[in-house]
Design an enzyme around this catalytic site. Sequence first.
Site, PDB file in Angstrom:
ATOM      1  N   LYS A  77       0.854  -1.191   0.133  1.00  0.00           N
ATOM      2  CA  LYS A  77       0.065   0.047  -0.088  1.00  0.00           C
ATOM      3  C   LYS A  77       1.044   1.282  -0.015  1.00  0.00           C
ATOM      4  O   LYS A  77       2.017   1.299   0.591  1.00  0.00           O
ATOM      5  CB  LYS A  77      -1.116  -0.081   1.223  1.00  0.00           C
ATOM      6  CG  LYS A  77      -1.925   0.953   1.144  1.00  0.00           C
ATOM      7  CD  LYS A  77      -2.914   1.043   2.402  1.00  0.00           C
ATOM      8  CE  LYS A  77      -3.750   2.092   2.581  1.00  0.00           C
ATOM      9  NZ  LYS A  77      -4.868   1.822   3.866  1.00  0.00           N
ATOM     10  N   SER A 118      -9.683   2.086   3.032  1.00  0.00           N
ATOM     11  CA  SER A 118      -8.745   3.052   2.323  1.00  0.00           C
ATOM     12  C   SER A 118      -8.069   1.955   1.256  1.00  0.00           C
ATOM     13  O   SER A 118      -7.115   2.282   0.615  1.00  0.00           O
ATOM     14  CB  SER A 118      -7.940   3.976   2.784  1.00  0.00           C
ATOM     15  OG  SER A 118      -7.124   3.345   3.776  1.00  0.00           O
ATOM     16  N   SER A 156     -10.214  -0.092   7.040  1.00  0.00           N
ATOM     17  CA  SER A 156      -9.379  -0.159   5.947  1.00  0.00           C
ATOM     18  C   SER A 156      -8.746  -1.413   5.229  1.00  0.00           C
ATOM     19  O   SER A 156      -8.425  -1.341   3.952  1.00  0.00           O
ATOM     20  CB  SER A 156      -8.551   1.019   5.762  1.00  0.00           C
ATOM     21  OG  SER A 156      -9.319   2.233   6.029  1.00  0.00           O
TER      22      SER A 156
END
EC number: 6.3.5.7
Length: 479
Positions: A71, A146, A170
């Site tokens: 990420k 996210s 997330s």
Amino acid sequence: MNYLNENIDSLNKKLQDGEITAEDLAKETVKNIKETDKKINAWITVDDDAKPAENLDFAKNKLAGIPIAIKDNIITNGMKTTAASHILCNYMPVYDATVISKLKKAQATFVGKTNMDEFAMGSSTEHSYYGATRNPWDLEKVPGGSSGGSAAAVASGEVVAALGSDTGGSIRQPAAFNGIFGIKPTYGRVSRWGLIAFGSSLDQIGVMSKRVKDSAEVLNVIAGPDEHDATVSEKEVPDFTSFLGQDVKGLRVAVPKEYMDAVDGEMRDAIQKQIDVLKDAGAVINEVSLPHTKYVVPTYYIVASSEASSNLQRYDGIRYGYRAKDTKNLLDVYVKSRSEGFGDEVKRRIMLGSFALSAGAYDEFFKKAAQVRTLICRDFEKIFEENDVIVGPTTTEPAFGIGEEISDPIKMYNNDILTISANLAGIPAASVPAGLVDGMPAGLQIMAKRFDEGTVFKVADFIERNNKFYEKTPTGMED
């Protein structure tokens, strides 16, 4: 190479048997990402020259030569790290996050950085400077957020595993939306050193994969003490794969009434089916109450936004990151750089947090939220006195359409109502596929006591072995 039907064990065997080389695996992975990602936009940066480590030991290191997605809020030395924000669009770190250093020691291969909501603030991966990511099951739906880029990269078969971060759901919400497994470890189980901070008392790095065992293998590597992070526990890290393949007979399973009341129709049926699977296998099912669930969303958004407003003060256009042009003085540099560099959702949270921390509002908002957080923690402590694990839906609905909720922040925030509590309480939580609802994946959330990720893996693996959801191919990826 597409990984829809692969896992870490299968790739490790191919590498050991010489069926494929680590160099070719890296090249094929990048090639597949370039082709597949035209549809889903899961990546911000792809390393065209990705290379495996030298002197790979496939027998010793399960992750040796295995491509892993990262990420884009996790610092990587020499690889651009943007947090999906304009303000960091050209930031090139000069050090590695601790989790990256540990993965390098395990000889994993890094192929790039995945898309996300800017600074991890969002539930749909639409709040990205680099455009929205699409759900591999339906290209008109969001992948959640996210960590939507990491989830979509795994679900579409671009990689077998990815790192994400979880501040209020997330990892788990995107895992549910994309039909994969995702785990947020206990706060303090994994070092946050090198994770771009959002809410420092809530943030936790975790893992996403199609197979439960793959996440266990990665967590084995990244968990544990770190001299750079004072919040990391010194507790010994067990072999999480040792909890797999077990039965659940006698396991005390709590099902919160408030969580089940939040869903209905096909979603409730899908979750109840998985609970019945546990019951039929000998688990003891107990209906319980988490009475402060109705307060979790306002509590979380006050605490998280307050911490974010503090953490994001460092982005000022002076030290690093984007600097606005045509400025007249120092104040102008600050104002214009932040106004132009941050997206709308980030600015919204900074303003909310700054207000909650202001002299006139502190007692009424931030202090009160901190007190309610304590009550939420006590709810969980009470349940775990008589139960081993808590299960329920991960989300109230399947993935929604792109553009459907982005203009309604309150509706978007309520997506986190079932996942936030685990962050506020600091307990481990995961989402495992629970079937399809209206043709889209649904997730079963599993929570356990602090530092009891083993029980989470045990239950998730049992569910996975029963429904074999990993055998399904995302409909958006079918030719």
